[in-house]
Design a protein around this motif. Structure first.
Motif, PDB file in Angstrom:
ATOM      1  N   ARG A   1       1.357   3.920  -3.121  1.00 14.31           N
ATOM      2  CA  ARG A   1       1.043   5.332  -2.911  1.00 14.31           C
ATOM      3  C   ARG A   1       2.214   6.207  -3.341  1.00 14.31           C
ATOM      4  O   ARG A   1       2.046   7.202  -4.040  1.00 14.31           O
ATOM      5  CB  ARG A   1       0.697   5.600  -1.442  1.00 14.31           C
ATOM      6  CG  ARG A   1       0.239   7.062  -1.215  1.00 14.31           C
ATOM      7  CD  ARG A   1       0.199   7.432   0.238  1.00 14.31           C
ATOM      8  NE  ARG A   1       1.480   7.308   0.907  1.00 14.31           N
ATOM      9  CZ  ARG A   1       2.526   8.134   0.704  1.00 14.31           C
ATOM     10  NH1 ARG A   1       2.455   9.117  -0.174  1.00 14.31           N
ATOM     11  NH2 ARG A   1       3.657   7.962   1.367  1.00 14.31           N
TER      12      ARG A   1
ATOM     13  N   HIS B   1       0.838  -1.205   0.000  1.00 14.25           N
ATOM     14  CA  HIS B   1       0.000   0.000   0.000  1.00 14.25           C
ATOM     15  C   HIS B   1       0.875   1.258   0.000  1.00 14.25           C
ATOM     16  O   HIS B   1       0.656   2.191  -0.780  1.00 14.25           O
ATOM     17  CB  HIS B   1      -0.947  -0.013   1.200  1.00 14.25           C
ATOM     18  CG  HIS B   1      -1.685   1.269   1.380  1.00 14.25           C
ATOM     19  ND1 HIS B   1      -2.755   1.641   0.590  1.00 14.25           N
ATOM     20  CD2 HIS B   1      -1.482   2.298   2.257  1.00 14.25           C
ATOM     21  CE1 HIS B   1      -3.185   2.834   0.964  1.00 14.25           C
ATOM     22  NE2 HIS B   1      -2.432   3.257   1.969  1.00 14.25           N
TER      23      HIS B   1
ATOM     24  N   GLU C   1       1.869   5.534   5.345  1.00 18.82           N
ATOM     25  CA  GLU C   1       0.581   5.404   4.648  1.00 18.82           C
ATOM     26  C   GLU C   1       0.046   6.721   4.113  1.00 18.82           C
ATOM     27  O   GLU C   1      -0.745   6.733   3.167  1.00 18.82           O
ATOM     28  CB  GLU C   1      -0.479   4.798   5.593  1.00 18.82           C
ATOM     29  CG  GLU C   1      -0.290   3.355   5.895  1.00 18.82           C
ATOM     30  CD  GLU C   1       0.730   3.082   6.999  1.00 18.82           C
ATOM     31  OE1 GLU C   1       0.956   1.900   7.288  1.00 18.82           O
ATOM     32  OE2 GLU C   1       1.318   4.033   7.565  1.00 18.82           O
TER      33      GLU C   1
ATOM     34  N   GLN D   1       2.491   6.397  -7.127  1.00 17.34           N
ATOM     35  CA  GLN D   1       1.451   7.231  -7.736  1.00 17.34           C
ATOM     36  C   GLN D   1       1.757   8.716  -7.570  1.00 17.34           C
ATOM     37  O   GLN D   1       1.450   9.515  -8.442  1.00 17.34           O
ATOM     38  CB  GLN D   1       0.088   6.936  -7.104  1.00 17.34           C
ATOM     39  CG  GLN D   1      -0.488   5.617  -7.541  1.00 17.34           C
ATOM     40  CD  GLN D   1      -1.805   5.314  -6.844  1.00 17.34           C
ATOM     41  OE1 GLN D   1      -2.096   5.836  -5.765  1.00 17.34           O
ATOM     42  NE2 GLN D   1      -2.597   4.462  -7.455  1.00 17.34           N
ATOM     43  N   GLU D   2       2.374   9.070  -6.456  1.00 15.48           N
ATOM     44  CA  GLU D   2       2.609  10.485  -6.154  1.00 15.48           C
ATOM     45  C   GLU D   2       3.978  11.001  -6.585  1.00 15.48           C
ATOM     46  O   GLU D   2       4.143  12.202  -6.784  1.00 15.48           O
ATOM     47  CB  GLU D   2       2.435  10.726  -4.653  1.00 15.48           C
ATOM     48  CG  GLU D   2       1.020  10.463  -4.180  1.00 15.48           C
ATOM     49  CD  GLU D   2       0.868  10.577  -2.670  1.00 15.48           C
ATOM     50  OE1 GLU D   2       1.838  10.976  -1.990  1.00 15.48           O
ATOM     51  OE2 GLU D   2      -0.231  10.250  -2.175  1.00 15.48           O
TER      52      GLU D   2
END
Length: 125
Positions: free
Chosen positions: A92, A88, A111, A95-96
């Motif tokens: 993340r 996870h 997270e 993606q960023e």
């Protein structure tokens, strides 16, 4: 293209996530470095010019691993070390932040956020 080496504390599922995102990725374990001391793993990372991803807090010391003196370092800090929690956080981050934007940096991700230590203008490359 950024090439990635994963520390032995990350599994094949992390390799799959990174390869699916277009990053050539190998695990230290698959390259005969299982059980190797951190300095030896780090030497291989730097010699190969690979971006390094780990769960090992020993790599968070900016005095030992100053930004701008290495290809890049991502320390994953999920609340627990379950495979799903680790993946996870990794997804993340991807993606960023394209890993190319993290080159030379020390990035620490959980997270919810990614903290970056970028190379200073006085740090030798």
């Amino acid at each position: 293209m950024i090439s990635v080496k994963l520390d032995e504390n990350l599994g094949r599922s992390a390799v799959e996530v990174l390869r699916a995102a277009g990053y050539p990725t190998e695990r230290a374990t698959d390259e005969g470095l299982s059980g190797a001391k951190d300095p030896l793993v780090w030497q291989h990372v730097c010699q190969e010019g690979r971006f390094f991803i780990t769960l090992d807090l020993d790599f968070s010391d900016v005095r030992r691993f100053p930004p701008g003196t290495h290809p890049g370092l991502l320390l994953l800090r999920p609340k627990n070390r379950s495979r799903d929690a680790v993946l996870h956080v990794l997804k993340r981050v991807l993606q960023e932040h394209p890993l190319g934007n993290l080159a030379g940096c020390l990035a620490v991700a959980d997270e919810h956020r990614t903290r970056l230590r970028r190379p200073s203008s006085t740090t030798p490359s």
